[in-house]
Motif scaffolding. Sequence first.
Motif, mmCIF file in Angstrom:
data_model
loop_
_atom_site.group_PDB
_atom_site.id
_atom_site.type_symbol
_atom_site.label_atom_id
_atom_site.label_comp_id
_atom_site.label_asym_id
_atom_site.label_seq_id
_atom_site.Cartn_x
_atom_site.Cartn_y
_atom_site.Cartn_z
ATOM 1 N N ALA A 271 46.503 48.659 53.257
ATOM 2 C CA ALA A 271 46.028 50.032 53.068
ATOM 3 C C ALA A 271 46.901 50.745 52.048
ATOM 4 C CB ALA A 271 46.050 50.780 54.395
ATOM 5 N N GLY A 272 46.285 51.584 51.252
ATOM 6 C CA GLY A 272 47.017 52.370 50.268
ATOM 7 C C GLY A 272 47.417 51.602 49.026
ATOM 8 N N SER A 273 47.002 50.336 48.920
ATOM 9 C CA SER A 273 47.403 49.518 47.771
ATOM 10 C C SER A 273 46.343 49.488 46.680
ATOM 11 C CB SER A 273 47.684 48.090 48.229
ATOM 12 O OG SER A 273 46.498 47.511 48.739
ATOM 13 N N ASN A 274 45.154 50.013 46.957
ATOM 14 C CA ASN A 274 44.025 49.988 46.020
ATOM 15 C C ASN A 274 43.639 48.577 45.615
ATOM 16 O OD1 ASN A 274 43.840 52.815 45.989
ATOM 17 N ND2 ASN A 274 45.447 52.935 44.449
ATOM 18 N N LEU A 275 43.918 47.601 46.463
ATOM 19 C CA LEU A 275 43.517 46.224 46.197
ATOM 20 C C LEU A 275 42.058 46.033 46.559
ATOM 21 C CD1 LEU A 275 46.555 44.220 47.604
ATOM 22 C CD2 LEU A 275 45.972 44.590 45.213
ATOM 23 N N SER A 276 41.370 45.143 45.838
ATOM 24 C CA SER A 276 39.984 44.825 46.177
ATOM 25 C C SER A 276 39.643 43.419 45.704
ATOM 26 C CB SER A 276 39.022 45.841 45.558
ATOM 27 O OG SER A 276 39.101 45.793 44.148
ATOM 28 N N PHE A 277 38.695 42.800 46.404
ATOM 29 C CA PHE A 277 38.175 41.485 46.044
ATOM 30 C C PHE A 277 37.056 41.642 45.029
ATOM 31 C CE2 PHE A 277 39.633 40.381 50.414
ATOM 32 C CZ PHE A 277 40.481 39.348 50.078
ATOM 33 N N ASN A 278 36.832 40.567 44.247
ATOM 34 C CA ASN A 278 35.655 40.529 43.393
ATOM 35 C C ASN A 278 34.454 40.049 44.203
ATOM 36 O OD1 ASN A 278 36.750 37.866 43.609
ATOM 37 N ND2 ASN A 278 35.627 37.245 41.803
ATOM 38 N N GLY A 279 33.262 40.380 43.787
ATOM 39 C CA GLY A 279 32.037 39.985 44.483
ATOM 40 C C GLY A 279 31.617 38.588 44.085
ATOM 41 N N PRO A 280 30.511 38.105 44.553
ATOM 42 C CA PRO A 280 29.519 38.728 45.432
ATOM 43 C C PRO A 280 29.976 38.700 46.894
ATOM 44 C CG PRO A 280 28.858 36.490 44.913
ATOM 45 C CD PRO A 280 30.123 36.762 44.137
ATOM 46 N N PHE A 281 29.384 39.565 47.669
ATOM 47 C CA PHE A 281 29.709 39.675 49.091
ATOM 48 C C PHE A 281 28.452 39.471 49.915
ATOM 49 C CE2 PHE A 281 32.433 42.824 46.870
ATOM 50 C CZ PHE A 281 33.616 42.129 46.948
ATOM 51 N N PRO A 282 28.528 39.012 51.099
ATOM 52 C CA PRO A 282 29.621 38.190 51.619
ATOM 53 C C PRO A 282 29.512 36.777 51.054
ATOM 54 C CG PRO A 282 27.913 38.340 53.262
ATOM 55 C CD PRO A 282 27.462 39.175 52.089
ATOM 56 N N ARG A 283 30.595 36.064 51.097
ATOM 57 C CA ARG A 283 30.592 34.648 50.720
ATOM 58 C C ARG A 283 31.559 33.914 51.627
ATOM 59 N NH1 ARG A 283 34.023 34.469 45.126
ATOM 60 N NH2 ARG A 283 34.957 36.490 45.432
ATOM 61 N N THR A 284 31.152 32.717 52.007
ATOM 62 C CA THR A 284 31.923 31.945 52.975
ATOM 63 C C THR A 284 32.302 30.602 52.372
ATOM 64 O OG1 THR A 284 30.721 33.004 54.780
ATOM 65 C CG2 THR A 284 31.916 30.992 55.305
ATOM 66 N N ILE A 285 33.538 30.209 52.601
ATOM 67 C CA ILE A 285 34.039 28.913 52.155
ATOM 68 C C ILE A 285 34.318 28.088 53.408
ATOM 69 C CG2 ILE A 285 35.872 27.724 50.902
ATOM 70 C CD1 ILE A 285 36.152 30.413 49.299
ATOM 71 N N TYR A 286 33.590 26.985 53.548
ATOM 72 C CA TYR A 286 33.738 26.086 54.685
ATOM 73 C C TYR A 286 34.573 24.886 54.273
ATOM 74 C CZ TYR A 286 29.487 28.510 56.259
ATOM 75 O OH TYR A 286 28.562 29.446 56.621
ATOM 76 N N PHE A 287 35.297 24.307 55.256
ATOM 77 C CA PHE A 287 36.082 23.103 55.021
ATOM 78 C C PHE A 287 35.581 22.009 55.962
ATOM 79 C CE2 PHE A 287 38.703 26.578 53.624
ATOM 80 C CZ PHE A 287 39.253 26.106 52.441
ATOM 81 N N ASP A 288 35.176 20.868 55.388
ATOM 82 C CA ASP A 288 34.660 19.783 56.216
ATOM 83 C C ASP A 288 35.795 18.950 56.803
ATOM 84 O OD1 ASP A 288 35.527 18.072 54.199
ATOM 85 O OD2 ASP A 288 33.518 17.467 53.574
ATOM 86 N N TRP A 289 35.446 17.863 57.495
ATOM 87 C CA TRP A 289 36.441 17.049 58.194
ATOM 88 C C TRP A 289 37.410 16.343 57.249
ATOM 89 C CZ3 TRP A 289 36.677 11.774 57.506
ATOM 90 C CH2 TRP A 289 35.586 11.197 56.847
#
Length: 168
Positions: free
Chosen positions: A110-128
């Motif tokens: 909070a208060g850092s003005n940080l933000s992620f780039n889009g698109p939103f939402p996006r999920t990264i899965y990890f397989d076995w």
Amino acid sequence: MMGTTTTGKSGVQSGFTIIELLIVLAMMFVVTGFLVVEIVQARQAMTRTTAALELVSYFEKARLDSVRRHPDTTALMAQIAILNAKYYSVSIDSDRDGHLDAPRVINLPAGSNLSFNGPFPRTIYFDWRGMTVDSKGTVVTPETVSIANSYGVSTIRVASSGQATIER
């Protein structure tokens, strides 16, 4: 005959004038102002880098968790979701009972003005195998994740092998 010497004032004054003192003070204030700006910029850069390092550590934890548990469907795979510009969630088996825990939602500082780039939402899965996959289980190379503020950008690249690195 001995020479005469005078010990009186010759009319030359020594010391600082008010103008000279004001000039020195003004120069000190200017230098101090530059230092304060540099300190603020360095602090913001450190905050951004720390947030990026934390996210990279979660990528590694998620990858290792999926390798340890050998999930066979994306619903069981460890995953990281970038929810919006300020939040991401981490789904791993942190208590090591063999099942994914409830997602942990993490806010950028909070208060850092940080933000992620889009698109939103996006999920990264990890397989076995620790590879990054899409929601169908196909190996993919995820889009880069950038954390930015007005002082710069930290880019996180996740390879299809699951390895995450920070580019500054």
